[in-house]
Write a protein that holds these residues in place. Structure first.
Motif, mmCIF file in Angstrom:
data_model
loop_
_atom_site.group_PDB
_atom_site.id
_atom_site.type_symbol
_atom_site.label_atom_id
_atom_site.label_comp_id
_atom_site.label_asym_id
_atom_site.label_seq_id
_atom_site.Cartn_x
_atom_site.Cartn_y
_atom_site.Cartn_z
ATOM 1 N N THR A 157 37.595 20.123 39.258
ATOM 2 C CA THR A 157 37.391 18.834 39.917
ATOM 3 C C THR A 157 38.615 17.928 39.878
ATOM 4 O OG1 THR A 157 36.429 17.948 37.864
ATOM 5 C CG2 THR A 157 34.900 18.835 39.494
ATOM 6 N N ASP A 158 39.673 18.342 39.197
ATOM 7 C CA ASP A 158 40.862 17.500 39.055
ATOM 8 C C ASP A 158 41.801 17.727 40.245
ATOM 9 O OD1 ASP A 158 43.156 16.137 38.364
ATOM 10 O OD2 ASP A 158 43.232 16.879 36.306
ATOM 11 N N PRO A 159 41.967 16.749 41.125
ATOM 12 C CA PRO A 159 42.818 16.933 42.308
ATOM 13 C C PRO A 159 44.279 17.186 41.959
ATOM 14 C CG PRO A 159 41.398 15.009 42.564
ATOM 15 C CD PRO A 159 41.298 15.431 41.129
ATOM 16 N N GLU A 160 44.707 16.783 40.770
ATOM 17 C CA GLU A 160 46.101 16.972 40.385
ATOM 18 C C GLU A 160 46.389 18.395 39.918
ATOM 19 O OE1 GLU A 160 47.436 14.035 37.650
ATOM 20 O OE2 GLU A 160 46.902 12.348 38.942
ATOM 21 N N VAL A 161 45.330 19.163 39.655
ATOM 22 C CA VAL A 161 45.489 20.576 39.286
ATOM 23 C C VAL A 161 45.549 21.396 40.566
ATOM 24 C CG1 VAL A 161 44.464 22.545 38.098
ATOM 25 C CG2 VAL A 161 44.307 20.268 37.083
ATOM 26 N N THR A 162 46.709 21.928 40.877
ATOM 27 C CA THR A 162 46.879 22.643 42.139
ATOM 28 C C THR A 162 46.601 24.137 42.022
ATOM 29 O OG1 THR A 162 49.253 22.902 41.703
ATOM 30 C CG2 THR A 162 48.551 20.958 42.963
ATOM 31 N N THR A 163 46.711 24.685 40.810
ATOM 32 C CA THR A 163 46.514 26.118 40.601
ATOM 33 C C THR A 163 45.529 26.354 39.471
ATOM 34 O OG1 THR A 163 48.777 26.604 41.317
ATOM 35 C CG2 THR A 163 47.662 28.298 40.031
ATOM 36 N N ILE A 164 44.531 27.194 39.707
ATOM 37 C CA ILE A 164 43.553 27.563 38.678
ATOM 38 C C ILE A 164 43.950 28.939 38.144
ATOM 39 C CG2 ILE A 164 41.137 27.897 38.132
ATOM 40 C CD1 ILE A 164 41.715 25.088 39.013
ATOM 41 N N ASP A 165 44.573 28.955 36.985
ATOM 42 C CA ASP A 165 45.209 30.162 36.456
ATOM 43 C C ASP A 165 44.218 31.000 35.653
ATOM 44 O OD1 ASP A 165 47.057 32.042 35.652
ATOM 45 O OD2 ASP A 165 47.828 30.823 33.997
ATOM 46 N N LEU A 166 43.464 31.858 36.336
ATOM 47 C CA LEU A 166 42.513 32.719 35.623
ATOM 48 C C LEU A 166 42.009 33.828 36.524
ATOM 49 C CD1 LEU A 166 39.536 31.876 36.848
ATOM 50 C CD2 LEU A 166 39.700 30.022 35.237
ATOM 51 N N ASP A 167 41.343 34.793 35.898
ATOM 52 C CA ASP A 167 40.645 35.850 36.619
ATOM 53 C C ASP A 167 39.151 35.545 36.625
ATOM 54 O OD1 ASP A 167 42.894 37.385 37.186
ATOM 55 O OD2 ASP A 167 42.773 38.487 35.300
ATOM 56 N N VAL A 168 38.535 35.736 37.767
ATOM 57 C CA VAL A 168 37.086 35.599 37.901
ATOM 58 C C VAL A 168 36.478 36.987 37.770
ATOM 59 C CG1 VAL A 168 35.197 35.004 39.459
ATOM 60 C CG2 VAL A 168 37.221 33.537 39.336
ATOM 61 N N LEU A 169 35.666 37.188 36.745
ATOM 62 C CA LEU A 169 35.020 38.481 36.530
ATOM 63 C C LEU A 169 33.770 38.555 37.405
ATOM 64 C CD1 LEU A 169 35.383 38.741 32.647
ATOM 65 C CD2 LEU A 169 36.963 39.501 34.436
ATOM 66 N N VAL A 170 33.747 39.546 38.285
ATOM 67 C CA VAL A 170 32.665 39.701 39.254
ATOM 68 C C VAL A 170 31.856 40.941 38.904
ATOM 69 C CG1 VAL A 170 32.077 39.986 41.688
ATOM 70 C CG2 VAL A 170 34.090 38.629 41.038
ATOM 71 N N LEU A 171 30.552 40.780 38.783
ATOM 72 C CA LEU A 171 29.670 41.899 38.470
ATOM 73 C C LEU A 171 28.611 42.019 39.558
ATOM 74 C CD1 LEU A 171 30.195 40.127 35.588
ATOM 75 C CD2 LEU A 171 29.342 42.294 34.706
ATOM 76 N N GLY A 172 28.245 43.251 39.878
ATOM 77 C CA GLY A 172 27.204 43.446 40.876
ATOM 78 C C GLY A 172 26.932 44.914 41.116
ATOM 79 N N ASP A 173 25.752 45.205 41.632
ATOM 80 C CA ASP A 173 25.358 46.576 41.929
ATOM 81 C C ASP A 173 25.687 46.977 43.362
ATOM 82 O OD1 ASP A 173 24.366 46.841 39.354
ATOM 83 O OD2 ASP A 173 22.369 46.139 39.919
ATOM 84 N N ASP A 174 25.945 45.990 44.219
ATOM 85 C CA ASP A 174 26.341 46.250 45.603
ATOM 86 C C ASP A 174 27.848 46.051 45.711
ATOM 87 O OD1 ASP A 174 26.996 45.503 48.452
ATOM 88 O OD2 ASP A 174 24.862 45.941 48.721
ATOM 89 N N ARG A 175 28.594 47.127 45.881
ATOM 90 C CA ARG A 175 30.045 47.040 45.827
ATOM 91 C C ARG A 175 30.614 46.193 46.971
ATOM 92 N NH1 ARG A 175 33.671 49.985 42.861
ATOM 93 N NH2 ARG A 175 31.904 50.048 41.431
ATOM 94 N N ASP A 176 30.024 46.290 48.166
ATOM 95 C CA ASP A 176 30.505 45.472 49.281
ATOM 96 C C ASP A 176 30.328 43.991 48.988
ATOM 97 O OD1 ASP A 176 31.287 45.005 52.198
ATOM 98 O OD2 ASP A 176 29.296 44.106 52.136
ATOM 99 N N ALA A 177 29.182 43.618 48.440
ATOM 100 C CA ALA A 177 28.945 42.217 48.089
ATOM 101 C C ALA A 177 29.940 41.758 47.035
ATOM 102 C CB ALA A 177 27.515 42.036 47.588
ATOM 103 N N ALA A 178 30.185 42.607 46.032
ATOM 104 C CA ALA A 178 31.140 42.251 44.979
ATOM 105 C C ALA A 178 32.543 42.070 45.538
ATOM 106 C CB ALA A 178 31.135 43.321 43.887
ATOM 107 N N LEU A 179 32.935 42.913 46.482
ATOM 108 C CA LEU A 179 34.260 42.781 47.096
ATOM 109 C C LEU A 179 34.398 41.463 47.838
ATOM 110 C CD1 LEU A 179 34.951 46.377 48.479
ATOM 111 C CD2 LEU A 179 36.330 45.153 46.803
ATOM 112 N N GLN A 180 33.340 41.041 48.502
ATOM 113 C CA GLN A 180 33.396 39.771 49.217
ATOM 114 C C GLN A 180 33.517 38.597 48.240
ATOM 115 O OE1 GLN A 180 31.104 39.199 52.889
ATOM 116 N NE2 GLN A 180 30.211 41.225 52.566
ATOM 117 N N VAL A 181 32.808 38.688 47.116
ATOM 118 C CA VAL A 181 32.913 37.636 46.103
ATOM 119 C C VAL A 181 34.312 37.639 45.492
ATOM 120 C CG1 VAL A 181 31.980 36.744 43.935
ATOM 121 C CG2 VAL A 181 30.437 37.718 45.644
ATOM 122 N N GLN A 182 34.860 38.822 45.234
ATOM 123 C CA GLN A 182 36.230 38.919 44.740
ATOM 124 C C GLN A 182 37.205 38.252 45.715
ATOM 125 O OE1 GLN A 182 35.612 43.461 43.697
ATOM 126 N NE2 GLN A 182 37.626 42.835 42.987
#
Length: 230
Positions: A157-182
């Motif tokens: 929510t901080d407008p002064e933070v321009t880059t969010i430096d992290l990996d989002v771990l995505v889990l799912g049983d539908d690989r196509d859905a997981a790819l879209q979330v990735q």
């Protein structure tokens, strides 16, 4: 195979709805998606609050896609729906919206079932195994993924933070859905969406948030997760 070898789908035309889009996490994710050029539909328990949140979002710096707001049912019209509600109301909210989340809709659960006492945060037991698995049980006609658990609302929510430096771990049983979330995660500056297994493994991902909160408190930071050698 490196991360760069994975071909992610084009998600630039998708609309992302946020259930609970007026809370800290939902509002933060909506802001980052809108900054990344993704159309956002902000949902709330009341239409007025959702509309107001969207107006406030559109006025923030860096936003490149117009957000619209309404109630949670309105947000369910999006192509991808993110559940970002407090754990206490998770089951009731998901069950109420289930008739609107049909036809293989991609639903992303980022809820962390945590309790707090004098010793700090701790993971709560969930009969289904995790919040994401609870959502999958309540939404048999949706493609449920788990993601965005370890993203600090303060950074989002901080407008002064321009880059969010992290990996989002995505889990799912539908690989196509997981790819879209990735791919959605990867649209945000600094983020990568990393496939981290099937939905049955979401419990430990949700619980890890308690450890990150403890790290944040001890070191006065907003810790995230990065996967090495990828």
């Amino acid at each position: 195979m490196s991360y760069d070898d994975i071909e992610l789908p084009d998600v630039s035309a998708l609309r992302v709805g946020i259930i609970g889009g007026t809370g800290p996490q939902g509002r933060g994710l909506a802001y980052r998606f809108a900054r990344a050029g993704i159309q956002v539909m902000v949902g709330s328990r009341s239409t007025e609050r959702g509309e107001q949140a969207a107006e406030e979002l559109n006025a923030l710096p860096g936003v490149t896609a117009t957000a619209v707001g309404g109630d949670n049912a309105f947000a369910c019209q999006a192509d991808v729906v993110v559940i970002a509600v407090p754990w206490e109301g998770h089951a009731a909210t998901v069950a109420e919206l289930a008739p609107l989340l049909l036809g293989g809709k991609i639903v992303v659960d980022c809820v962390n079932p945590l309790g707090f006492d004098k010793q700090g945060p701790f993971a709560l037991p969930v009969p289904e195994g995790s919040a994401a698995e609870q959502a999958a049980t309540l939404l048999p006609d949706a493609r449920v993924c788990a993601a965005f658990h370890h993203v600090s609302a303060a950074l989002l929510t901080d407008p002064e933070v321009t880059t969010i430096d992290l990996d989002v771990l995505v889990l799912g049983d539908d690989r196509d859905a997981a790819l879209q979330v990735q791919a959605i995660a990867g649209k945000v500056d600094g983020m990568r969406g990393v496939f981290a297994g099937r939905l049955r493994n979401a419990g430990q991902i949700e619980a890890l948030t308690a450890n990150l909160i403890a790290i944040n408190k001890r070191y006065k930071v907003h810790a995230g997760v990065r996967v090495t050698d990828l």
